[in-house]
Design a protein around this motif. Structure first.
Motif, short mmCIF file in Angstrom:
data_model
loop_
_atom_site.label_atom_id
_atom_site.label_comp_id
_atom_site.label_asym_id
_atom_site.label_seq_id
_atom_site.Cartn_x
_atom_site.Cartn_y
_atom_site.Cartn_z
N UNK A 1 0.87 -1.18 0.00
CA UNK A 1 0.00 0.00 0.00
C UNK A 1 0.90 1.23 0.00
N UNK A 2 0.51 2.22 -0.77
CA UNK A 2 1.27 3.46 -0.85
C UNK A 2 0.77 4.49 0.15
N UNK A 3 1.66 5.35 0.61
CA UNK A 3 1.22 6.45 1.46
C UNK A 3 0.55 7.55 0.62
N UNK A 4 0.07 8.57 1.27
CA UNK A 4 -0.47 9.79 0.65
C UNK A 4 -1.81 9.61 -0.03
N UNK A 5 -2.58 8.60 0.37
CA UNK A 5 -3.97 8.46 -0.09
C UNK A 5 -4.15 8.51 -1.58
N UNK A 6 -5.00 9.42 -2.04
CA UNK A 6 -5.32 9.54 -3.46
C UNK A 6 -4.10 9.88 -4.30
N UNK A 7 -3.21 10.72 -3.77
CA UNK A 7 -1.99 11.07 -4.49
C UNK A 7 -1.14 9.80 -4.73
N UNK A 8 -1.02 8.95 -3.72
CA UNK A 8 -0.29 7.68 -3.88
C UNK A 8 -0.92 6.81 -4.95
N UNK A 9 -2.26 6.78 -4.98
CA UNK A 9 -2.95 5.99 -6.00
C UNK A 9 -2.73 6.54 -7.40
N UNK A 10 -2.63 7.86 -7.52
CA UNK A 10 -2.39 8.47 -8.82
C UNK A 10 -0.97 8.20 -9.31
N UNK A 11 -0.01 8.17 -8.38
CA UNK A 11 1.40 7.94 -8.72
C UNK A 11 1.67 6.47 -9.02
N UNK A 12 0.87 5.58 -8.47
CA UNK A 12 1.12 4.13 -8.62
C UNK A 12 1.32 3.70 -10.07
N UNK A 13 0.39 3.96 -10.99
CA UNK A 13 0.58 3.45 -12.36
C UNK A 13 1.68 4.18 -13.14
N UNK A 14 2.03 5.38 -12.70
CA UNK A 14 3.03 6.17 -13.42
C UNK A 14 4.45 5.90 -12.95
N UNK A 15 4.63 5.61 -11.66
CA UNK A 15 5.96 5.51 -11.10
C UNK A 15 6.20 4.20 -10.34
N UNK A 16 5.35 3.90 -9.39
CA UNK A 16 5.61 2.79 -8.47
C UNK A 16 5.49 1.43 -9.17
N UNK A 17 4.37 1.18 -9.81
CA UNK A 17 4.18 -0.12 -10.47
C UNK A 17 5.25 -0.37 -11.53
N UNK A 18 5.54 0.59 -12.42
CA UNK A 18 6.61 0.35 -13.41
C UNK A 18 7.97 0.10 -12.75
N UNK A 19 8.27 0.79 -11.66
CA UNK A 19 9.55 0.61 -10.99
C UNK A 19 9.63 -0.79 -10.37
N UNK A 20 8.57 -1.24 -9.72
CA UNK A 20 8.57 -2.60 -9.15
C UNK A 20 8.68 -3.65 -10.25
N UNK A 21 7.98 -3.46 -11.35
CA UNK A 21 8.08 -4.40 -12.48
C UNK A 21 9.51 -4.44 -13.00
N UNK A 22 10.14 -3.29 -13.11
CA UNK A 22 11.52 -3.21 -13.58
C UNK A 22 12.47 -3.95 -12.64
N UNK A 23 12.29 -3.76 -11.34
CA UNK A 23 13.15 -4.42 -10.35
C UNK A 23 12.97 -5.93 -10.42
N UNK A 24 11.74 -6.41 -10.50
CA UNK A 24 11.52 -7.85 -10.54
C UNK A 24 11.89 -8.46 -11.89
#
Length: 153
Positions: free
Chosen positions: A116-139
């Motif tokens: 789960x990401x911090x920052x509520x709605x902002x975290x959810x907005x950042x997820x598909x743009x930054x967090x999910x792609x970064x995790x996919x790249x790492x794995x």
């Protein structure tokens, strides 16, 4: 509250003992983490993995910003699975299950990460743009690195 899941499986042509010895050794995490992340273990990797083990890391996931990450190994079943949970770090929740099992010709390794990401709605907005792609790249890097180390199935 949005909880995301990353699920990966990989088969490797090695025996369960080799897989467990490598995957359950926290010092090997640096080997399977991209160099640009500046992964460095501060404390906690001086003994074989055990439930209750606290491991402190420094990582640089984005924009050169160093981040301290503290995880606890909460569950260990020898040569079957272990679980690490974030105690301090960039996520509101990080629960990572690592499973290995013998299959014909090698092992199957499975990772299930609930986060789960911090920052509520902002975290959810950042997820598909930054967090999910970064995790996919790492794995993806981990998959490739493990194949380089142990061969392809």
């Amino acid at each position: 509250m949005k909880i995301y899941t990353l699920h990966r499986k990989q088969n490797l042509p090695i025996d369960i003992d080799t897989a467990w010895d490598f995957l359950s050794n926290p010092n090997n995490l640096k080997t399977i983490t991209p160099n640009y992340m500046g992964f460095h273990i501060l404390t906690g990797a001086d003994r074989p993995m055990y439930a209750g083990q606290i491991i402190q890391y420094i990582v640089t996931p984005v924009l050169g910003i160093k981040t301290k990450w503290v995880t606890e190994i909460t569950h260990v079943v020898n040569k079957q699975y272990f679980v690490d949970e974030q105690r301090y770090g960039p996520y509101s929740l990080w629960h990572h299950k690592h499973f290995i099992k013998a299959i014909s010709g090698g092992i199957e390794m499975e990772d299930i990460i609930d986060y789960k990401l911090p920052f509520g709605l902002l975290g959810q907005l950042v997820h598909p743009l930054l967090v999910k792609p970064k995790l996919e790249e790492i794995f993806n890097y981990r998959t490739k690195k493990l194949e380089e180390l142990f061969g392809t199935f």
